[in-house]
Scaffold this motif. Sequence first.
Motif, mmCIF file in Angstrom:
data_model
loop_
_atom_site.group_PDB
_atom_site.id
_atom_site.type_symbol
_atom_site.label_atom_id
_atom_site.label_comp_id
_atom_site.label_asym_id
_atom_site.label_seq_id
_atom_site.Cartn_x
_atom_site.Cartn_y
_atom_site.Cartn_z
ATOM 1 N N LYS A 1 17.310 50.742 4.643
ATOM 2 C CA LYS A 1 18.594 50.053 4.509
ATOM 3 C C LYS A 1 19.216 50.348 3.213
ATOM 4 C CE LYS A 1 17.512 46.809 8.149
ATOM 5 N NZ LYS A 1 17.342 45.060 8.167
ATOM 6 N N THR A 2 18.359 50.606 2.220
ATOM 7 C CA THR A 2 18.924 50.814 0.891
ATOM 8 C C THR A 2 19.434 51.873 0.602
ATOM 9 O OG1 THR A 2 16.967 49.314 0.194
ATOM 10 C CG2 THR A 2 17.950 50.426 -1.534
ATOM 11 N N THR A 3 18.726 53.149 1.023
ATOM 12 C CA THR A 3 19.172 54.472 0.730
ATOM 13 C C THR A 3 20.338 54.910 1.683
ATOM 14 O OG1 THR A 3 17.438 55.092 2.373
ATOM 15 C CG2 THR A 3 16.920 55.127 0.007
ATOM 16 N N LYS A 4 20.802 54.212 2.745
ATOM 17 C CA LYS A 4 21.763 54.449 3.664
ATOM 18 C C LYS A 4 22.506 53.214 3.917
ATOM 19 C CE LYS A 4 21.475 57.249 7.236
ATOM 20 N NZ LYS A 4 21.524 57.608 8.429
ATOM 21 N N GLY B 1 -0.160 70.942 26.090
ATOM 22 C CA GLY B 1 -0.489 70.116 25.004
ATOM 23 C C GLY B 1 0.214 68.693 24.822
ATOM 24 N N SER B 2 0.014 67.788 24.040
ATOM 25 C CA SER B 2 0.544 66.368 23.667
ATOM 26 C C SER B 2 1.925 66.787 23.276
ATOM 27 C CB SER B 2 -0.484 65.684 22.862
ATOM 28 O OG SER B 2 -0.353 66.333 21.636
ATOM 29 N N PRO B 3 2.927 65.601 23.560
ATOM 30 C CA PRO B 3 4.158 65.752 23.140
ATOM 31 C C PRO B 3 4.194 65.385 21.657
ATOM 32 C CG PRO B 3 3.821 63.747 24.152
ATOM 33 C CD PRO B 3 2.680 64.486 24.741
ATOM 34 N N ALA B 4 5.180 66.193 20.948
ATOM 35 C CA ALA B 4 5.200 66.120 19.441
ATOM 36 C C ALA B 4 5.490 64.592 19.211
ATOM 37 C CB ALA B 4 6.624 66.950 19.017
ATOM 38 N N ARG B 5 4.944 64.313 18.216
ATOM 39 C CA ARG B 5 5.017 62.583 17.636
ATOM 40 C C ARG B 5 6.099 62.798 16.881
ATOM 41 N NH1 ARG B 5 -1.254 60.941 16.656
ATOM 42 N NH2 ARG B 5 -2.100 61.107 18.972
ATOM 43 N N THR B 6 6.936 61.492 16.956
ATOM 44 C CA THR B 6 8.116 61.342 16.058
ATOM 45 C C THR B 6 7.820 60.951 14.682
ATOM 46 O OG1 THR B 6 9.520 60.601 17.944
ATOM 47 C CG2 THR B 6 10.239 60.007 15.803
ATOM 48 N N ARG B 7 8.373 61.266 13.787
ATOM 49 C CA ARG B 7 7.804 61.122 12.288
ATOM 50 C C ARG B 7 8.632 59.947 11.680
ATOM 51 N NH1 ARG B 7 2.483 62.289 11.551
ATOM 52 N NH2 ARG B 7 2.023 64.169 12.783
ATOM 53 N N CYS B 8 8.341 59.325 10.868
ATOM 54 C CA CYS B 8 9.018 58.344 9.868
ATOM 55 C C CYS B 8 9.920 59.114 9.337
ATOM 56 C CB CYS B 8 8.184 57.322 9.238
ATOM 57 S SG CYS B 8 8.946 56.522 8.092
ATOM 58 N N ALA B 9 11.043 58.700 9.148
ATOM 59 C CA ALA B 9 12.153 59.464 8.093
ATOM 60 C C ALA B 9 12.073 59.240 6.746
ATOM 61 C CB ALA B 9 13.528 59.038 8.671
ATOM 62 N N ALA B 10 11.510 58.289 6.372
ATOM 63 C CA ALA B 10 11.059 57.642 4.993
ATOM 64 C C ALA B 10 9.849 58.432 4.352
ATOM 65 C CB ALA B 10 10.891 56.252 4.802
ATOM 66 N N CYS B 11 8.839 58.330 5.326
ATOM 67 C CA CYS B 11 7.487 58.860 4.639
ATOM 68 C C CYS B 11 6.831 59.898 5.392
ATOM 69 C CB CYS B 11 6.447 57.808 4.467
ATOM 70 S SG CYS B 11 5.861 56.901 6.034
ATOM 71 N N SER B 12 7.289 60.183 6.540
ATOM 72 C CA SER B 12 6.739 61.351 7.281
ATOM 73 C C SER B 12 5.526 60.773 8.323
ATOM 74 C CB SER B 12 6.517 62.553 6.543
ATOM 75 O OG SER B 12 7.667 63.007 6.073
ATOM 76 N N ARG B 13 5.030 59.814 7.983
ATOM 77 C CA ARG B 13 3.972 59.404 8.998
ATOM 78 C C ARG B 13 4.479 59.207 10.339
ATOM 79 N NH1 ARG B 13 3.161 55.791 4.393
ATOM 80 N NH2 ARG B 13 1.173 56.248 3.254
ATOM 81 N N GLU B 14 3.538 58.589 11.280
ATOM 82 C CA GLU B 14 3.926 58.668 12.533
ATOM 83 C C GLU B 14 4.896 57.252 12.784
ATOM 84 O OE1 GLU B 14 1.966 57.873 17.212
ATOM 85 O OE2 GLU B 14 0.692 58.447 15.460
ATOM 86 N N ALA B 15 6.073 57.382 13.401
ATOM 87 C CA ALA B 15 6.880 56.394 13.550
ATOM 88 C C ALA B 15 6.335 55.385 14.787
ATOM 89 C CB ALA B 15 8.503 57.081 13.842
ATOM 90 N N LYS B 16 6.827 54.041 14.368
ATOM 91 C CA LYS B 16 6.494 53.202 15.518
ATOM 92 C C LYS B 16 7.841 52.429 15.928
ATOM 93 C CE LYS B 16 2.002 51.984 13.426
ATOM 94 N NZ LYS B 16 1.195 51.001 12.883
ATOM 95 N N TYR B 17 8.799 52.664 14.998
ATOM 96 C CA TYR B 17 10.049 52.007 15.278
ATOM 97 C C TYR B 17 11.349 52.693 15.183
ATOM 98 C CZ TYR B 17 6.755 48.459 13.650
ATOM 99 O OH TYR B 17 5.728 47.737 13.329
ATOM 100 N N ARG B 18 12.477 52.541 15.830
ATOM 101 C CA ARG B 18 13.760 53.015 15.695
ATOM 102 C C ARG B 18 14.830 51.963 15.401
ATOM 103 N NH1 ARG B 18 14.584 58.196 16.937
ATOM 104 N NH2 ARG B 18 12.826 59.339 18.140
ATOM 105 N N CYS B 19 15.833 52.403 14.390
ATOM 106 C CA CYS B 19 16.699 51.524 13.825
ATOM 107 C C CYS B 19 17.743 51.211 14.940
ATOM 108 C CB CYS B 19 17.596 52.098 12.721
ATOM 109 S SG CYS B 19 18.782 51.449 11.893
ATOM 110 N N PRO B 20 17.934 49.924 15.366
ATOM 111 C CA PRO B 20 18.831 49.633 16.299
ATOM 112 C C PRO B 20 20.342 50.135 16.053
ATOM 113 C CG PRO B 20 17.499 47.662 15.741
ATOM 114 C CD PRO B 20 17.339 48.780 14.662
ATOM 115 N N ALA B 21 20.949 50.493 14.899
ATOM 116 C CA ALA B 21 22.077 50.800 14.557
ATOM 117 C C ALA B 21 22.184 52.202 14.521
ATOM 118 C CB ALA B 21 22.397 50.314 13.173
#
Length: 232
Positions: A36-39, A1-21
């Motif tokens: 950035k506001t919550t963490k 099967g296809s690999p599991a997609r990474t989910r957005c930590a804020a809204c659980s949608r499919e993630a497109k980016y990763r925080c550089p920090a």
Amino acid sequence: GSPARTRCAACSREAKYRCPACDMPSCSLACVKQHKTTKPCTGKRDLTTFCAIGDFDDRTLLSDYHFLESAMQSVESAGRAAAAVPAPGTGSGSHPARRKLASAAMERGIHLDLLPLGMQRQKENTSYFDARRKRIAWRVELVFDRLGIRQVETAVPETTTLRSILANLLLPKPMAPDPPVAASDGLLSHIAPQTPGGPAASSLKSGGGAKSRTIPPEDGQRLVLRHRLRSY
């Protein structure tokens, strides 16, 4: 099967980016701002954090290259800025009036050390070179320790004798208010006229502590200041 997609930590949608920090996944600008506001996260990678050789990739290499390039630019910029700042006392890059004063003092054998602009003593200084009369007017500070009095004369011509400066301060004038400094016998002895064959008038002290020296009150300022360091 296809690999599991990474989910957005804020809204659980499919993630497109990763925080550089902190490497937290996100899907949109709104989620990045929320992250950035919550963490307590700046969103910028710590360029000095250790990176294991196994985790080293092209992105890390490019980031390190930009970091070193930025550091070199900062060093070069600091070097140019330091070269543009004159050394204290040289007068280079200072106001023309200060340069004229320093030059005139040097011609008279007076080593004048000009303090950097903005320092308290520099702000208080009122000495200047009168180009029309070809003479220096000095700021003179007279401190009478025993009386606890400090008298400032803002522009005294360089040929003025110490005796005449004291006489102007101590002796009353016709139709004028009381002199600035209340005279005592000890102070008046400095301006008493010297009779032929009689004892010399009392001497004065210049400076303080171990560097103090005795000077005759008949000396003009030019002679008194010669070969002596003054900071302005």
